[in-house]
Motif scaffolding. Structure first.
Motif, PDB file in Angstrom:
ATOM      1  N   ASP A  20      18.821 -77.284 -12.746  1.00 38.87           N
ATOM      2  CA  ASP A  20      18.659 -77.341 -11.298  1.00 38.87           C
ATOM      3  C   ASP A  20      18.423 -75.936 -10.774  1.00 38.87           C
ATOM      4  O   ASP A  20      19.010 -74.970 -11.265  1.00 38.87           O
ATOM      5  CB  ASP A  20      19.908 -77.923 -10.636  1.00 38.87           C
ATOM      6  CG  ASP A  20      20.029 -79.422 -10.839  1.00 38.87           C
ATOM      7  OD1 ASP A  20      18.996 -80.064 -11.128  1.00 38.87           O
ATOM      8  OD2 ASP A  20      21.139 -79.946 -10.707  1.00 38.87           O
ATOM      9  N   PRO A  22      18.209 -73.336  -7.280  1.00 40.54           N
ATOM     10  CA  PRO A  22      18.697 -73.242  -5.901  1.00 40.54           C
ATOM     11  C   PRO A  22      17.573 -73.596  -4.912  1.00 40.54           C
ATOM     12  O   PRO A  22      16.390 -73.428  -5.218  1.00 40.54           O
ATOM     13  CB  PRO A  22      19.087 -71.773  -5.744  1.00 40.54           C
ATOM     14  CG  PRO A  22      19.071 -71.186  -7.097  1.00 40.54           C
ATOM     15  CD  PRO A  22      18.261 -72.061  -7.985  1.00 40.54           C
ATOM     16  N   LEU A  23      17.931 -74.078  -3.747  1.00 41.92           N
ATOM     17  CA  LEU A  23      16.938 -74.426  -2.735  1.00 41.92           C
ATOM     18  C   LEU A  23      16.044 -73.248  -2.349  1.00 41.92           C
ATOM     19  O   LEU A  23      14.897 -73.437  -1.953  1.00 41.92           O
ATOM     20  CB  LEU A  23      17.622 -74.987  -1.492  1.00 41.92           C
ATOM     21  CG  LEU A  23      18.062 -76.440  -1.591  1.00 41.92           C
ATOM     22  CD1 LEU A  23      18.812 -76.869  -0.342  1.00 41.92           C
ATOM     23  CD2 LEU A  23      16.884 -77.356  -1.841  1.00 41.92           C
ATOM     24  N   GLU A  24      16.545 -72.038  -2.495  1.00 42.24           N
ATOM     25  CA  GLU A  24      15.747 -70.864  -2.159  1.00 42.24           C
ATOM     26  C   GLU A  24      14.481 -70.776  -3.021  1.00 42.24           C
ATOM     27  O   GLU A  24      13.497 -70.158  -2.640  1.00 42.24           O
ATOM     28  CB  GLU A  24      16.560 -69.568  -2.340  1.00 42.24           C
ATOM     29  CG  GLU A  24      17.710 -69.411  -1.370  1.00 42.24           C
ATOM     30  CD  GLU A  24      18.952 -70.212  -1.786  1.00 42.24           C
ATOM     31  OE1 GLU A  24      19.171 -70.442  -2.996  1.00 42.24           O
ATOM     32  OE2 GLU A  24      19.705 -70.616  -0.892  1.00 42.24           O
ATOM     33  N   CYS A  25      14.501 -71.411  -4.190  1.00 36.34           N
ATOM     34  CA  CYS A  25      13.344 -71.365  -5.096  1.00 36.34           C
ATOM     35  C   CYS A  25      12.134 -72.092  -4.534  1.00 36.34           C
ATOM     36  O   CYS A  25      11.014 -71.881  -4.995  1.00 36.34           O
ATOM     37  CB  CYS A  25      13.706 -71.950  -6.459  1.00 36.34           C
ATOM     38  SG  CYS A  25      14.787 -70.881  -7.418  1.00 36.34           S
ATOM     39  N   LYS A  26      12.319 -72.929  -3.523  1.00 33.47           N
ATOM     40  CA  LYS A  26      11.189 -73.686  -2.986  1.00 33.47           C
ATOM     41  C   LYS A  26      10.172 -72.782  -2.294  1.00 33.47           C
ATOM     42  O   LYS A  26       9.045 -73.197  -2.057  1.00 33.47           O
ATOM     43  CB  LYS A  26      11.657 -74.795  -2.054  1.00 33.47           C
ATOM     44  CG  LYS A  26      12.224 -74.332  -0.744  1.00 33.47           C
ATOM     45  CD  LYS A  26      12.690 -75.496   0.088  1.00 33.47           C
ATOM     46  CE  LYS A  26      13.171 -75.019   1.440  1.00 33.47           C
ATOM     47  NZ  LYS A  26      13.588 -76.103   2.288  1.00 33.47           N
ATOM     48  N   ARG A  47       4.683 -80.019  -1.901  1.00 35.29           N
ATOM     49  CA  ARG A  47       5.889 -80.142  -1.078  1.00 35.29           C
ATOM     50  C   ARG A  47       5.900 -81.548  -0.501  1.00 35.29           C
ATOM     51  O   ARG A  47       4.846 -82.106  -0.209  1.00 35.29           O
ATOM     52  CB  ARG A  47       5.837 -79.089   0.021  1.00 35.29           C
ATOM     53  CG  ARG A  47       6.930 -79.167   1.020  1.00 35.29           C
ATOM     54  CD  ARG A  47       6.970 -78.004   1.970  1.00 35.29           C
ATOM     55  NE  ARG A  47       5.681 -77.721   2.585  1.00 35.29           N
ATOM     56  CZ  ARG A  47       5.410 -76.601   3.238  1.00 35.29           C
ATOM     57  NH1 ARG A  47       6.311 -75.651   3.338  1.00 35.29           N
ATOM     58  NH2 ARG A  47       4.237 -76.420   3.786  1.00 35.29           N
TER      59      ARG A  47
END
Length: 127
Positions: A20, A22-26, A47
């Motif tokens: 998994d 982190p959301l920051e990777c988006k 996306r």
């Protein structure tokens, strides 16, 4: 998926489970140096949202080795079942396209829409 996600119901794509992120990777776009995890050029190619097509929780379906979901994204839409081929260290899975209104043998969003949904750059333009 080196060939990109399937868009033709007759095609199957090998997928591997990853850790998994982190959301920051988006929003991450960069070149990861050789020898590091995920080495190579990285853009935010797509996306969107996905929906579980089962009444059972996603975690349960993944544990059982069969998950059906629908995508509603900027580039990808429609149903895609994901099936575990076998267990083991690399845990290979197969991703296929459902026969629905979004499927198409000639459709190839990796080729026709190669740009990042964030920066508009392609992998080649990144480096």
């Amino acid at each position: 998926m080196p060939k990109g996600p399937p868009t033709n119901p007759g095609d199957k794509r090998l997928a591997r489970r990853t850790e998994d992120h982190p959301l920051e990777c988006k929003t991450f776009e960069a070149i990861i140096p050789e020898g590091e995890y995920g080495a190579g050029r990285v853009i935010a190619w797509g996306r969107g949202a996905y929906m579980n097509e089962s009444s059972r929780p996603i975690a349960d379906r993944l544990q059982r080795g069969r998950l059906s979901f629908r995508r509603d994204g900027q580039k990808l839409h429609g149903g895609q079942p994901l099936t575990r081929v076998r267990g083991g260290e690399n845990e290979p899975w197969l991703l296929v396209e459902t026969s629905d209104e979004y499927a198409g043998a000639r459709r190839n969003p990796v080729r026709s829409q190669p740009e990042s949904v964030l920066s508009g750059r392609t992998l080649d333009e990144l480096g």
